[in-house]
Design an enzyme around this catalytic site. Structure first.
Site, PDB file in Angstrom:
ATOM      1  N   ASN A 137     -55.559   5.231   8.618  1.00  0.00           N
ATOM      2  CA  ASN A 137     -57.009   5.267   8.427  1.00  0.00           C
ATOM      3  C   ASN A 137     -57.768   4.320   9.363  1.00  0.00           C
ATOM      4  OD1 ASN A 137     -59.645   5.416   6.713  1.00  0.00           O
ATOM      5  ND2 ASN A 137     -59.071   3.249   6.661  1.00  0.00           N
ATOM      6  N   TYR A 163     -64.228   7.924  21.190  1.00  0.00           N
ATOM      7  CA  TYR A 163     -63.939   8.180  19.768  1.00  0.00           C
ATOM      8  C   TYR A 163     -63.472   9.629  19.567  1.00  0.00           C
ATOM      9  CZ  TYR A 163     -64.816   8.120  14.681  1.00  0.00           C
ATOM     10  OH  TYR A 163     -64.690   8.194  13.314  1.00  0.00           O
TER      11      TYR A 163
END
Ligand code: NAP
Length: 241
Positions: free
Chosen positions: A81, A146
């Site tokens: 995560n 990203y």
């Protein structure tokens, strides 16, 4: 579980622990938040361990996995995560801005998955769940680093699912939409009402929305689902009115 002290990761730690899992989570800097989470769950008689480590450090995954195996002997679920943003248009994006995001968001998924694969293969059971983002499907200006990291995660998820299915290990991703966490605070302050209008469910996501999907993919009931990217975005990517 990487990145468990705040936001989505905190929600996942909470839900997994409440479901009865012993949860070890990694955090980088926010010791206060990590200790508070451990304290809150221990009050509820849950077994939780916080480990400070930087997932972008190539040594961290093996060290963390070894310490969890030493304490608890097996690892059944890995949730990758931990993630960061370092937004900027490509013309002005420097190498560190690119590399920090790739090392933290994508490199860590390789390293932690690699570190748990042998133990999971020998126990012939495992769940790997990678937190991606709908940003890998959008062309958001300023997010080349990203989006590349999250697109890489989704490709890796499918490859690992093919490699590991016969060993009893499923590998899936969850792609959140726009979730209320520290990561999105700046943009929420600027444009929350506009964003909400684009979400079919007409609200921003909450960490528990992602946690519930993750707990499902970690469960026995999800044993025939692998290589899947589960979009949890309230309809943000549907593009309707
Ligand atoms: P957040 O609120 O900024 O929390 C990030 C967590 O990751 C914190 O626990 C942080 O620990 C940890 N972390 C960051 N870098 C780390 C490192 N190098 N080593 C160890 N731990 C590290 O972020 P979030 O919004 O919950 O996002 C969680 C994941 O969901 C990320 O992968 C993100 O890309 C993805 N996601 C988020 C959204 C959203 O709308 N929020 C949407 C799509 C995808 P410390 O606090 O201790 O530093």
């Amino acid at each position: 579980m990487t990145g468990g002290s705040r936001g989505i990761g905190r929600g996942i730690v909470w839900e997994l622990a409440r479901e009865g899992a012993k949860v070890a989570f990694v955090y980088r800097s926010n010791t206060e938040a990590a200790n508070q989470l451990v304290k809150d769950l221990e009050l509820d008689q849950r077994e939780v361990m916080a480990i400070q480590a930087d997932v972008a450090d190539p040594e961290s995954a093996n060290t963390v996995v070894e310490s969890v195996l030493e304490a608890w002997e097996q690892i059944d679920i890995l949730v990758n995560n931990a993630g960061i943003i370092r937004d900027g248009l490509l013309a002005t994006m420097d190498h560190d801005q690119w590399q920090d995001v790739i090392d933290t968001n994508l490199g860590s998924v390789y390293r932690f998955s690699h570190a748990v694969t042998r133990p999971m293969m020998s126990q012939r059971h495992g769940r790997i769940i990678n937190i991606s983002s709908v940003a890998s499907h959008f062309g958001n200006p300023g997010q080349a680093n990203y989006a590349a990291s999250k697109g890489g995660i989704e490709g890796m998820t499918r490859c690992l699912a093919t490699e590991l299915g016969r060993r009893g290990i499923t590998v899936n991703a969850v792609a959140p939409g726009f979730i209320e966490t520290d990561m999105t605070e700046a943009i929420r302050n600027m444009a929350e009402a506009e964003i909400v209008k684009k979400v079919s469910c007409r609200r921003l996501g909450r960490p528990e929305d992602i946690a519930h999907a993750t707990v499902f993919l970690a469960s026995d009931e999800a044993s025939y689902i692998t290589g899947h990217v589960l979009v949890v975005d309230g309809g943000l990517t549907l593009g309707g009115l």
